[in-house]
Design an enzyme around this catalytic site. Sequence first.
Site, PDB file in Angstrom:
ATOM      1  N   GLU A  45     -30.345  13.787 -19.184  1.00  0.00           N
ATOM      2  CA  GLU A  45     -29.152  13.849 -19.695  1.00  0.00           C
ATOM      3  C   GLU A  45     -29.211  13.490 -21.316  1.00  0.00           C
ATOM      4  OE1 GLU A  45     -25.796  11.430 -18.570  1.00  0.00           O
ATOM      5  OE2 GLU A  45     -26.090  12.246 -16.719  1.00  0.00           O
ATOM      6  N   ASP A  56     -17.611   4.591 -23.682  1.00  0.00           N
ATOM      7  CA  ASP A  56     -18.798   4.207 -23.591  1.00  0.00           C
ATOM      8  C   ASP A  56     -18.657   2.505 -24.021  1.00  0.00           C
ATOM      9  OD1 ASP A  56     -21.138   5.906 -22.764  1.00  0.00           O
ATOM     10  OD2 ASP A  56     -20.104   6.945 -24.384  1.00  0.00           O
ATOM     11  N   TYR A 171     -20.797  14.105 -10.622  1.00  0.00           N
ATOM     12  CA  TYR A 171     -21.296  12.599 -11.140  1.00  0.00           C
ATOM     13  C   TYR A 171     -20.301  11.483 -10.849  1.00  0.00           C
ATOM     14  CZ  TYR A 171     -22.855   9.637 -15.001  1.00  0.00           C
ATOM     15  OH  TYR A 171     -23.452   8.493 -15.645  1.00  0.00           O
TER      16      TYR A 171
END
Lengths: 266, 414
Positions: A45, A56, A171
């Site tokens: 990734e 994040d 995911y």
Amino acid sequence: MNNANRIAAAFAKPHPALVCFVTAGDGDTAANLDALVEGGADVIELGMPFTDPMADGPAIQAANIRALKAGTTTQDVLMIANEFRERHPDVPLVLMGYANPMVRRGPEWFAQEAAGAGVDGVICVDIPPEEDSALGPALRERGIAPIRLATPTTDDFRLPTVIEGSEGFLYYVSVAGITGKQSAAQDSIDAAVKRLKAATDLPVAVGFGVRTPEQAGAIAKVADGVVVGSALVDLVAEHGVDAPAHLRDLTARLAKAVHSAERAAA
Amino acid sequence: MRTPQTSPGDTADTPNSFRQQPDDRGHFGDFGGRYVAETLMPNILALEQAYDEAKKDPAFTDQFEDLLEHYVGRPSPLYFAERLTEALGGAQVWFKRDELNHTGAHKINNCIGQILLAIRMGKTRIIAETGAGQHGVATATVCARFGLPCVVYMGAEDVRRQSPNVFRMKLLGAEIVPVTSGRGTLKDAMNEALRDWVANVDDTFYIIGTAAGPHPYPAMVRDFQSVIGTEARAQIQQRTSRLPDLLVACIGGGSNALGLFHPFLDDADVKMLGVEAAGLGLDGDQHAASLTGGAPGILHGNKTFLLQDEDGQITEGHSISAGLDYPGIGPEHAWLKDIGRVEYTAVTDDEALEAFQLLCRTEGIIPALEPSHAIAAVAKRAKEMDKDAIILANLCGRGDKDIFTVAEKLGVEI
């Protein structure tokens, strides 16, 4: 082998897949990526840096800032991908990032350039299924898998919406939160993966808060793949251009744990 | 200007309207939407449903209106600025006095609405972002009023330049979290608030301060702020027996402007002017004019005009006014610009500073630096209009918080 087929092949191996993340333009990215492959990563990734990485935590935020300060452009990210593809014809490469840099020149432009660079899949954090038309059709047309995220808040009512149109793998974001902060309890991951696998034939990879070989090995008993990001990015932050040796070492330990995990009966 | 569009659900007897946006997916034409991480999607959908139910519930609207009247102090006056009008020598200038609201700005209107919704949804913790601190103060105020814990994210640079508001929030019991990522201004505070929300989706309600963010925020904030335009429309008709020729309001994210404009959108003869911050000038990159100097993109949950580079990296806005230096704008403004219903312009720091002083001296009103931008645009336009024409501008905040910035700019030590 091309595009989505490489992802399928990685998940068709006799063992669970290790998915490794680093940010493009942070340190010597080509050497970092090679180290991940040498260490045993099954899927790469590559993070596209963005000024406003809202999902994040501090580690990947800092990596984004370092990459942008170093002058990393979208063209640089595509070049890194393209050169990786030349060096590693069979290792699947997924771009992960935020919508704005991906759609800035239009979704068609991005999909075409990414396909040309040998990118197999794209994870776009802030394009949920409801806004799929902003990028999804352009990717599918070029044979790039739009990889969607499922989370602890994705309930049974919503899950089919997420799965429909999702390609490559699903995911599973194991914590409701940002990257690299806290880790989910193993039994909650077990239950979630079971629920997802009952709803889709796509491979399920689990990420967010996975830092150690022990955690990765435990998750690999139930999931098809394990994603590690912040722990690797921290090594790049700490060691800069000397990071590859450290990345190779951690990846090898993670790969050993993931690849040797005995899968629980489905 | 394009003709108004009917949405697909409209029946034949519904007149064409500019007031039917967004569609059921939260899109204002090409703009708006719900560009958020999957973790937030279920929450966004639940919020949309709760808001749809609340706005149809008389108990909710009654409580909202009661608090606006008795706690906020509405309706705010509509004031004819006689000496300013004389000084400018053109159109009559009228001000909607939303700076007289409790807490000194229009922000409280929206906070009252959102906290009632939070309580209705059973949420027990409130978070907010703030730039100038006006929204933070308004959020801290309603949290104190309803006894809910409040965390306000504020860029570290804004904490420095808006210290009076920081202290006010602390007095009101809020926890202030200075944000050091990025340049430490409003956009970074919003990133951090979103990170908090994504980690605390179960118990936390995010009170967004402007008509931006993922659907339903842009429509919801607009609805709560529309009290400004609804009152103003009735007041100006009562006082002058007609509608104004031009509405003017400043724009950061755009909530005070939408609040004023929206109730007038279908009045074809009423022109509207939104005023962005041109900072040091539109020719450089030191401005915050997303519409006049930006391009469409996706940030903070919506598609809208953004200040960004050719790679889609967000650039930092600059304005003398901390409330206007957001690099985006509410999606409904992006749509209103696109269809040509509202005109948008930009005013520099220096022009705003001049207008600030003009209003102080002609009317005895110290405006915030945000509406000083609107006043600067009013000054330009009034001179070009007939003396019987009417301009109605929103005075959306008072200037007490800005006196230190103004003093510094004027080279005065206080």
